[in-house]
Design a protein around this motif. Sequence first.
Motif, PDB file in Angstrom:
ATOM      1  N   TYR A  77      19.296   3.267  -4.111  1.00  0.00           N
ATOM      2  CA  TYR A  77      19.177   2.129  -5.016  1.00  0.00           C
ATOM      3  C   TYR A  77      17.932   1.284  -4.732  1.00  0.00           C
ATOM      4  O   TYR A  77      17.415   0.615  -5.632  1.00  0.00           O
ATOM      5  CB  TYR A  77      20.419   1.238  -4.915  1.00  0.00           C
ATOM      6  CG  TYR A  77      21.666   1.900  -5.455  1.00  0.00           C
ATOM      7  CD1 TYR A  77      21.839   2.094  -6.822  1.00  0.00           C
ATOM      8  CD2 TYR A  77      22.668   2.340  -4.596  1.00  0.00           C
ATOM      9  CE1 TYR A  77      22.984   2.706  -7.321  1.00  0.00           C
ATOM     10  CE2 TYR A  77      23.815   2.954  -5.088  1.00  0.00           C
ATOM     11  CZ  TYR A  77      23.964   3.137  -6.448  1.00  0.00           C
ATOM     12  OH  TYR A  77      25.094   3.750  -6.940  1.00  0.00           O
ATOM     13  N   GLY A  78      17.453   1.334  -3.488  1.00  0.00           N
ATOM     14  CA  GLY A  78      16.333   0.474  -3.122  1.00  0.00           C
ATOM     15  C   GLY A  78      14.971   1.029  -3.461  1.00  0.00           C
ATOM     16  O   GLY A  78      14.043   0.266  -3.766  1.00  0.00           O
ATOM     17  N   THR A  79      14.815   2.359  -3.432  1.00  0.00           N
ATOM     18  CA  THR A  79      13.507   2.961  -3.697  1.00  0.00           C
ATOM     19  C   THR A  79      12.983   2.655  -5.104  1.00  0.00           C
ATOM     20  O   THR A  79      11.842   2.199  -5.256  1.00  0.00           O
ATOM     21  CB  THR A  79      13.551   4.481  -3.465  1.00  0.00           C
ATOM     22  OG1 THR A  79      13.927   4.741  -2.107  1.00  0.00           O
ATOM     23  CG2 THR A  79      12.191   5.103  -3.739  1.00  0.00           C
ATOM     24  N   PRO A  80      13.778   2.859  -6.161  1.00  0.00           N
ATOM     25  CA  PRO A  80      13.282   2.501  -7.502  1.00  0.00           C
ATOM     26  C   PRO A  80      12.986   1.018  -7.644  1.00  0.00           C
ATOM     27  O   PRO A  80      12.016   0.628  -8.306  1.00  0.00           O
ATOM     28  CB  PRO A  80      14.430   2.928  -8.432  1.00  0.00           C
ATOM     29  CG  PRO A  80      15.189   3.949  -7.649  1.00  0.00           C
ATOM     30  CD  PRO A  80      15.105   3.499  -6.232  1.00  0.00           C
ATOM     31  N   THR A  85       8.938  -3.269  -8.136  1.00  0.00           N
ATOM     32  CA  THR A  85       8.348  -4.528  -7.657  1.00  0.00           C
ATOM     33  C   THR A  85       6.871  -4.350  -7.331  1.00  0.00           C
ATOM     34  O   THR A  85       6.032  -5.179  -7.719  1.00  0.00           O
ATOM     35  CB  THR A  85       9.102  -5.024  -6.406  1.00  0.00           C
ATOM     36  OG1 THR A  85      10.482  -5.216  -6.733  1.00  0.00           O
ATOM     37  CG2 THR A  85       8.516  -6.334  -5.911  1.00  0.00           C
ATOM     38  N   LEU A  86       6.538  -3.271  -6.626  1.00  0.00           N
ATOM     39  CA  LEU A  86       5.138  -3.017  -6.262  1.00  0.00           C
ATOM     40  C   LEU A  86       4.282  -2.749  -7.494  1.00  0.00           C
ATOM     41  O   LEU A  86       3.136  -3.205  -7.578  1.00  0.00           O
ATOM     42  CB  LEU A  86       5.058  -1.836  -5.295  1.00  0.00           C
ATOM     43  CG  LEU A  86       5.643  -2.052  -3.896  1.00  0.00           C
ATOM     44  CD1 LEU A  86       5.604  -0.758  -3.100  1.00  0.00           C
ATOM     45  CD2 LEU A  86       4.892  -3.152  -3.149  1.00  0.00           C
ATOM     46  N   ARG A  88       4.822  -3.897 -10.502  1.00  0.00           N
ATOM     47  CA  ARG A  88       4.705  -5.110 -11.309  1.00  0.00           C
ATOM     48  C   ARG A  88       3.864  -6.178 -10.624  1.00  0.00           C
ATOM     49  O   ARG A  88       3.007  -6.795 -11.249  1.00  0.00           O
ATOM     50  CB  ARG A  88       6.111  -5.659 -11.609  1.00  0.00           C
ATOM     51  CG  ARG A  88       6.116  -6.852 -12.569  1.00  0.00           C
ATOM     52  CD  ARG A  88       7.522  -7.347 -12.867  1.00  0.00           C
ATOM     53  NE  ARG A  88       8.200  -7.810 -11.672  1.00  0.00           N
ATOM     54  CZ  ARG A  88       9.168  -7.157 -11.050  1.00  0.00           C
ATOM     55  NH1 ARG A  88       9.564  -5.967 -11.509  1.00  0.00           N
ATOM     56  NH2 ARG A  88       9.738  -7.634  -9.967  1.00  0.00           N
ATOM     57  N   GLU A  89       4.092  -6.375  -9.318  1.00  0.00           N
ATOM     58  CA  GLU A  89       3.430  -7.470  -8.614  1.00  0.00           C
ATOM     59  C   GLU A  89       2.042  -7.101  -8.108  1.00  0.00           C
ATOM     60  O   GLU A  89       1.157  -7.952  -8.049  1.00  0.00           O
ATOM     61  CB  GLU A  89       4.301  -7.929  -7.436  1.00  0.00           C
ATOM     62  CG  GLU A  89       5.682  -8.444  -7.838  1.00  0.00           C
ATOM     63  CD  GLU A  89       5.611  -9.719  -8.648  1.00  0.00           C
ATOM     64  OE1 GLU A  89       4.612 -10.459  -8.505  1.00  0.00           O
ATOM     65  OE2 GLU A  89       6.556  -9.995  -9.422  1.00  0.00           O
ATOM     66  N   TRP A  90       1.848  -5.847  -7.726  1.00  0.00           N
ATOM     67  CA  TRP A  90       0.597  -5.445  -7.106  1.00  0.00           C
ATOM     68  C   TRP A  90      -0.240  -4.521  -7.989  1.00  0.00           C
ATOM     69  O   TRP A  90      -1.332  -4.119  -7.593  1.00  0.00           O
ATOM     70  CB  TRP A  90       0.866  -4.751  -5.765  1.00  0.00           C
ATOM     71  CG  TRP A  90       1.506  -5.666  -4.762  1.00  0.00           C
ATOM     72  CD1 TRP A  90       2.833  -5.923  -4.620  1.00  0.00           C
ATOM     73  CD2 TRP A  90       0.841  -6.467  -3.781  1.00  0.00           C
ATOM     74  NE1 TRP A  90       3.052  -6.823  -3.610  1.00  0.00           N
ATOM     75  CE2 TRP A  90       1.847  -7.174  -3.065  1.00  0.00           C
ATOM     76  CE3 TRP A  90      -0.506  -6.648  -3.430  1.00  0.00           C
ATOM     77  CZ2 TRP A  90       1.543  -8.045  -2.041  1.00  0.00           C
ATOM     78  CZ3 TRP A  90      -0.805  -7.515  -2.395  1.00  0.00           C
ATOM     79  CH2 TRP A  90       0.208  -8.210  -1.712  1.00  0.00           C
ATOM     80  N   GLY A  91       0.298  -4.149  -9.121  1.00  0.00           N
ATOM     81  CA  GLY A  91      -0.450  -3.280 -10.022  1.00  0.00           C
ATOM     82  C   GLY A  91      -0.507  -1.837  -9.578  1.00  0.00           C
ATOM     83  O   GLY A  91      -1.344  -1.071 -10.042  1.00  0.00           O
ATOM     84  N   LEU A  96       8.056   6.383  -8.270  1.00  0.00           N
ATOM     85  CA  LEU A  96       9.273   6.568  -7.480  1.00  0.00           C
ATOM     86  C   LEU A  96      10.541   6.404  -8.304  1.00  0.00           C
ATOM     87  O   LEU A  96      11.613   6.836  -7.891  1.00  0.00           O
ATOM     88  CB  LEU A  96       9.290   5.574  -6.304  1.00  0.00           C
ATOM     89  CG  LEU A  96       8.118   5.707  -5.313  1.00  0.00           C
ATOM     90  CD1 LEU A  96       8.255   4.684  -4.204  1.00  0.00           C
ATOM     91  CD2 LEU A  96       8.063   7.110  -4.735  1.00  0.00           C
ATOM     92  N   GLN A  97      10.423   5.756  -9.473  1.00  0.00           N
ATOM     93  CA  GLN A  97      11.619   5.585 -10.307  1.00  0.00           C
ATOM     94  C   GLN A  97      12.143   6.923 -10.798  1.00  0.00           C
ATOM     95  O   GLN A  97      13.318   7.055 -11.125  1.00  0.00           O
ATOM     96  CB  GLN A  97      11.334   4.674 -11.510  1.00  0.00           C
ATOM     97  CG  GLN A  97      11.007   3.237 -11.145  1.00  0.00           C
ATOM     98  CD  GLN A  97       9.502   3.008 -11.045  1.00  0.00           C
ATOM     99  OE1 GLN A  97       8.757   3.935 -10.720  1.00  0.00           O
ATOM    100  NE2 GLN A  97       9.064   1.793 -11.331  1.00  0.00           N
TER     101      GLN A  97
END
Length: 237
Positions: A77-80, A85-86, A88-91, A96-97
């Motif tokens: 559940y955490g990998t996607p 987050t990465l 969206r926030e870091w471009g 991985l989804q």
Amino acid sequence: MAEFSLAFAIEKFPEVLKGVPSMLIVAVISMLLGTIIGLIIALCRIYKVPVLDRLGALYVSFIRGTPLLVQLYVVFYGTPLLADTLNREWGWHLPLQEMSPLAIALLAFTINSAAYQSEVIRGALLTTDSGQMEAAYSIGMTTSQGLIRIVAPQAFAVALPNLGNIFINLIKGTSLAFAIKVIEVMAQAKIVAGDGYRYLEMYFDASIIYWVICWICERLFVWLETRYSRHEKRMAA
């Protein structure tokens, strides 16, 4: 209560065997990758590499102190979520989804295996005589050359039995991978059992498969230990 049907267990045994390839893929690949990561962690802790030494100790403590099933769920559940987050926030553009359940299982089991192997490798390296590295330095070897040519072969002989135990535990641990939708032996047994509600027979089949494969692996590691010890004796002579 329905009686145990040996005929049903024998008839459906080949169906349960279809989960063996996924089981072996997860166990073998995670063992190999875990060995590499575990070696890096062990060396960082032995040579007290700043920051990495503490991070390695924390990582090992966390993995050894939490159940494997919890680790599987966290990675699943955490990998996607982390990738999203990465991205969206870091471009970043991490795909991985779209990771398959098998890939997630490989990642989780590698993370788990690396922690245990790092302790085995670290202990094996520490059992070797420190004077041998000094002797390596005296004949002009670098640290890496001394580790590879002198220390590693001796440490491998010490670590091999424990590495075998870790691999066997990995094989048995793959039975939890069905919880994240990996179709391995346990998942295959559940699927087949649903046809006739014969769960006991299918669990019996699964237990036989795990037992036989673990026995074969145990014999293999005993053979490796014997062969390697003979090789070391010939080298010493």
